[in-house]
Write a protein that holds these residues in place. Sequence first.
Motif, PDB file in Angstrom:
ATOM      1  N   SER A  76    -178.252  52.141  -3.796  1.00  0.00           N
ATOM      2  CA  SER A  76    -177.664  51.072  -4.809  1.00  0.00           C
ATOM      3  C   SER A  76    -176.312  50.429  -4.108  1.00  0.00           C
ATOM      4  N   ILE A  77    -176.323  49.313  -4.178  1.00  0.00           N
ATOM      5  CA  ILE A  77    -175.255  48.429  -3.484  1.00  0.00           C
ATOM      6  C   ILE A  77    -174.317  47.921  -4.634  1.00  0.00           C
ATOM      7  N   PHE A  78    -173.239  48.531  -4.587  1.00  0.00           N
ATOM      8  CA  PHE A  78    -172.174  48.190  -5.886  1.00  0.00           C
ATOM      9  C   PHE A  78    -171.262  47.025  -5.414  1.00  0.00           C
ATOM     10  N   LEU A  79    -170.982  45.958  -5.973  1.00  0.00           N
ATOM     11  CA  LEU A  79    -170.246  44.756  -5.750  1.00  0.00           C
ATOM     12  C   LEU A  79    -168.873  44.934  -6.323  1.00  0.00           C
ATOM     13  N   LYS A  80    -167.972  44.496  -5.564  1.00  0.00           N
ATOM     14  CA  LYS A  80    -166.727  44.356  -6.246  1.00  0.00           C
ATOM     15  C   LYS A  80    -166.536  43.174  -7.214  1.00  0.00           C
ATOM     16  N   GLU A  81    -165.605  43.385  -8.170  1.00  0.00           N
ATOM     17  CA  GLU A  81    -165.508  42.384  -9.395  1.00  0.00           C
ATOM     18  C   GLU A  81    -165.234  41.083  -8.975  1.00  0.00           C
ATOM     19  N   ASN A  82    -164.390  40.838  -7.784  1.00  0.00           N
ATOM     20  CA  ASN A  82    -164.231  39.457  -7.251  1.00  0.00           C
ATOM     21  C   ASN A  82    -165.321  38.937  -6.244  1.00  0.00           C
ATOM     22  N   ALA A  83    -166.512  39.640  -6.361  1.00  0.00           N
ATOM     23  CA  ALA A  83    -167.588  39.216  -5.622  1.00  0.00           C
ATOM     24  C   ALA A  83    -168.081  37.745  -6.150  1.00  0.00           C
ATOM     25  N   LYS A  84    -168.310  36.610  -5.184  1.00  0.00           N
ATOM     26  CA  LYS A  84    -168.726  35.302  -5.696  1.00  0.00           C
ATOM     27  C   LYS A  84    -170.074  35.374  -5.873  1.00  0.00           C
ATOM     28  N   GLU A  85    -170.615  34.571  -6.790  1.00  0.00           N
ATOM     29  CA  GLU A  85    -171.978  34.494  -7.250  1.00  0.00           C
ATOM     30  C   GLU A  85    -173.072  34.137  -5.980  1.00  0.00           C
ATOM     31  N   ILE A  86    -172.430  33.251  -5.160  1.00  0.00           N
ATOM     32  CA  ILE A  86    -173.037  32.535  -4.149  1.00  0.00           C
ATOM     33  C   ILE A  86    -173.280  33.720  -2.967  1.00  0.00           C
ATOM     34  N   GLU A  87    -172.203  34.536  -2.784  1.00  0.00           N
ATOM     35  CA  GLU A  87    -172.458  35.618  -1.634  1.00  0.00           C
ATOM     36  C   GLU A  87    -173.327  36.886  -2.380  1.00  0.00           C
ATOM     37  N   VAL A  88    -173.169  37.152  -3.557  1.00  0.00           N
ATOM     38  CA  VAL A  88    -174.328  37.987  -4.317  1.00  0.00           C
ATOM     39  C   VAL A  88    -175.771  37.397  -4.128  1.00  0.00           C
ATOM     40  N   GLU A  89    -176.166  36.316  -4.200  1.00  0.00           N
ATOM     41  CA  GLU A  89    -177.341  35.444  -4.187  1.00  0.00           C
ATOM     42  C   GLU A  89    -177.818  35.618  -2.691  1.00  0.00           C
ATOM     43  N   GLN A  90    -176.972  35.584  -1.647  1.00  0.00           N
ATOM     44  CA  GLN A  90    -176.977  35.279  -0.296  1.00  0.00           C
ATOM     45  C   GLN A  90    -177.440  36.665   0.056  1.00  0.00           C
ATOM     46  N   LEU A  91    -176.688  37.482  -0.421  1.00  0.00           N
ATOM     47  CA  LEU A  91    -177.200  39.135  -0.036  1.00  0.00           C
ATOM     48  C   LEU A  91    -178.550  39.472  -0.564  1.00  0.00           C
ATOM     49  N   GLN A  92    -178.628  39.039  -1.732  1.00  0.00           N
ATOM     50  CA  GLN A  92    -180.016  39.542  -2.260  1.00  0.00           C
ATOM     51  C   GLN A  92    -181.074  38.818  -1.391  1.00  0.00           C
ATOM     52  N   LYS A  93    -180.969  37.590  -1.177  1.00  0.00           N
ATOM     53  CA  LYS A  93    -181.929  36.936  -0.203  1.00  0.00           C
ATOM     54  C   LYS A  93    -182.214  37.511   1.266  1.00  0.00           C
ATOM     55  N   THR A  94    -181.005  38.003   1.576  1.00  0.00           N
ATOM     56  CA  THR A  94    -181.105  38.420   2.964  1.00  0.00           C
ATOM     57  C   THR A  94    -181.895  39.908   3.052  1.00  0.00           C
ATOM     58  N   LEU A  95    -181.484  40.666   1.979  1.00  0.00           N
ATOM     59  CA  LEU A  95    -182.155  41.945   1.867  1.00  0.00           C
ATOM     60  C   LEU A  95    -183.673  41.741   1.472  1.00  0.00           C
ATOM     61  N   ALA A  96    -183.842  40.735   0.710  1.00  0.00           N
ATOM     62  CA  ALA A  96    -185.443  40.457   0.358  1.00  0.00           C
ATOM     63  C   ALA A  96    -186.275  40.103   1.701  1.00  0.00           C
ATOM     64  N   MET A  97    -185.497  39.401   2.618  1.00  0.00           N
ATOM     65  CA  MET A  97    -186.234  38.992   3.766  1.00  0.00           C
ATOM     66  C   MET A  97    -186.238  40.063   4.942  1.00  0.00           C
ATOM     67  N   SER A  98    -185.478  40.840   4.742  1.00  0.00           N
ATOM     68  CA  SER A  98    -185.244  42.013   5.776  1.00  0.00           C
ATOM     69  C   SER A  98    -186.564  42.913   5.956  1.00  0.00           C
ATOM     70  N   ASP A  99    -186.832  43.466   7.178  1.00  0.00           N
ATOM     71  CA  ASP A  99    -188.224  44.304   7.650  1.00  0.00           C
ATOM     72  C   ASP A  99    -188.201  45.237   6.756  1.00  0.00           C
ATOM     73  N   TYR A 100    -186.929  46.062   6.492  1.00  0.00           N
ATOM     74  CA  TYR A 100    -186.894  47.490   5.973  1.00  0.00           C
ATOM     75  C   TYR A 100    -186.949  47.296   4.382  1.00  0.00           C
ATOM     76  N   THR A 101    -186.986  46.252   3.622  1.00  0.00           N
ATOM     77  CA  THR A 101    -187.034  46.143   2.209  1.00  0.00           C
ATOM     78  C   THR A 101    -188.299  46.150   1.774  1.00  0.00           C
ATOM     79  N   LYS A 102    -188.506  47.167   0.551  1.00  0.00           N
ATOM     80  CA  LYS A 102    -189.706  46.969  -0.216  1.00  0.00           C
ATOM     81  C   LYS A 102    -189.507  46.014  -1.222  1.00  0.00           C
ATOM     82  N   SER A 103    -188.146  46.336  -1.888  1.00  0.00           N
ATOM     83  CA  SER A 103    -187.669  45.390  -3.132  1.00  0.00           C
ATOM     84  C   SER A 103    -186.147  45.409  -3.302  1.00  0.00           C
TER      85      SER A 103
END
Length: 292
Positions: free
Chosen positions: A55-82
């Motif tokens: 579980s990756i807990f995000l700070k309150e001031n995390a920008k929406e674009i940063e969160v979306e970019q992180l999620q896309k990066t994780l989804a494309m990573s070799d180690y990620t199932k979901s």
Amino acid sequence: MSTSFENYQKRKLISSYFSVVLSIALVLFLLGILALLVLNTKKMADRSKEQITISIFLKENAKEIEVEQLQKTLAMSDYTKSAVYVSKEEAAKQHSEDIGEDFVDYLGYNPLKNSIDVNLKADFVTAEKVTEIAETLSEKSYVEEVSYDKVLVGMVAKSVEKISFWILTASAIFTLIAVLLINSSIRLSIYSKRFVIKTMQMVGATKSFIRRPFIWQNIKLGMLGALLALIAIGGVLYYVNTNFQDLGLLDEPYIIISLLVGVFVLGILISLTSTYFATQRFLNLRTDELYY
């Protein structure tokens, strides 16, 4: 009298063939079931590993674009199932359902954080790799905390290693026993024809000429035994898949087909090699040694 003797010889021959076929069928059936166990133990172990969540807990001031970019990066990573984004509202609703009361109304605010739940692929669920992934994610400025069950990760990895070791050891032992049993059955069937072998050799027949009919005969018996084993394995597969569908035995049909082909080929190879060495032994014996 001669007819009675011929009938006796035929019954004896049929009995010998039957014992060889039955031995091959039983041994190959056990090996096939053991192979299925090995394959499905790994599959179930992988499923257990892939249930572990980071579980990756995000700070309150995390920008929406940063969160979306992180999620896309994780989804494309070799180690990620979901990788699933969970808002703090969704988390609060789920937590309220779990405890049976609305804790947000009681507290007056929602203390939970927006998060991304990541499930790793089985090959990456080791203490070292999970720690490395967690440390890399923690370095991001908008990530407040990366949480996962360290104890569970270690326990699952160690348990899988132990189970895999003992199953592979058992597989090697059973394979050796299988070869010895089939070899013994074939040697016994050829033993009854040792005088025929020596007689053919004495009248000038070559070793390859003498071996050929024995090898071909036992290959046919091996094929018959393998077919019986495949029918029995198919019955077990059907029963287990019907009653325990969660195991997903038929999710990867090419593996099942490869296993069945492997069992069939193994029956032929063991029969061929056992017959070759058994006939070779009697071919190399002196005439007076045939009586011992």
